[in-house]
Design a protein around this motif. Structure first.
Motif, PDB file in Angstrom:
ATOM      1  N   PRO A 255       0.810  -1.225   0.000  1.00 43.67           N
ATOM      2  CA  PRO A 255       0.000   0.000   0.000  1.00 43.67           C
ATOM      3  C   PRO A 255       0.845   1.278   0.000  1.00 43.67           C
ATOM      4  O   PRO A 255       0.458   2.275  -0.604  1.00 43.67           O
ATOM      5  N   CYS A 292       3.335  -4.093  11.790  1.00 49.24           N
ATOM      6  CA  CYS A 292       3.726  -3.412  10.551  1.00 49.24           C
ATOM      7  C   CYS A 292       3.894  -1.934  10.872  1.00 49.24           C
ATOM      8  O   CYS A 292       2.954  -1.273  11.314  1.00 49.24           O
ATOM      9  N   CYS A 298      -1.923   3.227   7.237  1.00 48.62           N
ATOM     10  CA  CYS A 298      -2.388   2.362   6.145  1.00 48.62           C
ATOM     11  C   CYS A 298      -3.911   2.263   6.120  1.00 48.62           C
ATOM     12  O   CYS A 298      -4.531   1.920   7.136  1.00 48.62           O
ATOM     13  N   PHE A 300      -5.623   0.011   4.868  1.00 45.89           N
ATOM     14  CA  PHE A 300      -6.058  -1.398   4.882  1.00 45.89           C
ATOM     15  C   PHE A 300      -5.672  -2.124   6.164  1.00 45.89           C
ATOM     16  O   PHE A 300      -5.762  -3.347   6.234  1.00 45.89           O
TER      17      PHE A 300
END
Ligand code: SF4
Length: 327
Positions: A255, A292, A298, A300
């Motif tokens: 992404p 992450c 992000c 998502f």
């Protein structure tokens, strides 16, 4: 495969100075994790662009690879030799083969040194030529980088030159040692836009002529795609995607890579259907988010993203990305 550079799990952490109160309270040491475990290889004659926002660690990575700053961990294998910890004296002949072109052509040159002398200087420093031969080779190099009449340019000082001309001098100074590997750190970002293409062309010509390998550091994916064979996208000290230019441009998987492309009009035009917008700024590299490290920005992000760091997944030959969506 003939690799000139093999970087394995490279780390560079800078300690954060603690306040007096923190020392008294025995607060734990904290670090800026500028480069936090990156691995990649560069083939002989290949250009890899390292792309990311400012603060992602790409400049620190380039300087650590050249041992201009000492790595905290990991390995740097250059021409098959582990150079991570070899002492400065033994590193010197290897350094000749590894050069850097800095972002700022204004700061890269001494205002008191004639252009020609600046180009000849590395030959004298490394004992590769006497004064007369060094001058002769510097004149040839001035001509080679398009600064003619070369005798006239030899006598000029940096303040007589435009930004583009200065960057040609900086490139000439690096190339006179016939390096095998170059780190070009934002080499065209401070140059007038009209001159950028010709500087990239000059670097590409040297690449072909010397079978030069290059790590091209840039925040601009549009420039990276012009000069590279492969692209590595870096975010907050980590490489999140790496692959051939065409695969990254036509089939981006992470992404963050998609969002970077959306910021570039010429690439976004082709990718309009796949818009990915990211929020906020890149966090500082002291308090790196768990899981992450891209998850706070992000669109998502899932539960797992907040807990577990994603591993690199092979998408297609030589194309890898680290994202839980890819499993
Ligand atoms: Fe986004 Fe999760 Fe992929 Fe990270 S792992 S990029 S947070 S979807």
């Amino acid at each position: 495969m003939d690799y000139i550079l093999n970087v394995k799990d490279l780390k560079k952490y800078f300690p954060v100075r603690r306040s007096f109160v923190e020392i008294l309270k025995k607060a734990p040491e904290r670090y800026v994790r500028a480069v936090d475990g990156i691995s990649f290889k560069i083939k002989r004659g290949e250009t890899l662009s390292l792309i990311g926002e400012s603060g992602c660690g790409k400049t620190t990575a380039g300087r650590t690879i050249l041992r201009l700053i000492e790595p905290t961990g990991g390995k740097i294998i250059f021409n098959g030799k582990d150079i991570t910890k070899i002492p400065e004296k033994k590193l010197r002949p290897i350094r000749r083969k590894m050069q850097i072109i800095f972002q700022d052509p204004y700061a890269s040159l001494s205002p008191k040194m004639k252009i020609g002398e600046a180009i000849a200087h590395p030959l004298l420093i490394h004992g590769l030529a006497d004064k007369e031969e060094a001058k002769e080779r510097a004149l040839k190099m001035l001509k080679r980088v398009g600064l003619t009449p070369e005798e006239e340019f030899y006598e000029r000082y940096p303040h007589h030159l435009s930004g583009g001309q200065r960057q040609r001098v900086v490139i000439a100074r690096a190339m006179i040692l016939k390096p095998e590997f170059i780190v070009a750190d934002e080499a065209v970002s401070m140059i007038d836009a009209s001159m950028r293409a010709s500087i990239l062309e000059l670097l590409n010509d040297f690449k072909k002529e010397y079978n030069l390998s290059m790590l091209f550091i840039t925040h601009d994916i549009d420039i990276g795609k012009l000069i590279s064979d492969r692209i590595a996208v870096m975010y907050l000290g980590k490489i999140v995607e790496i692959g051939k230019v065409k695969d990254i441009l036509n089939n981006p998987q992470h992404p963050y890579t998609k969002a970077l492309m959306e910021a570039v009009p010429s690439i976004a035009r082709r990718k309009r259907k796949k818009k990915v917008k990211i929020k906020g700024e890149i966090p500082n590299a002291i308090d790196i988010p768990p899981g992450c490290r891209f998850h706070p920005r992000c669109p998502f992000a899932m539960d797992i993203c907040r807990k577990k760091e994603p591993e690199m997944v092979e998408i297609e030959p030589e194309h890898f990305a680290a994202c839980h969506l890819l499993k």
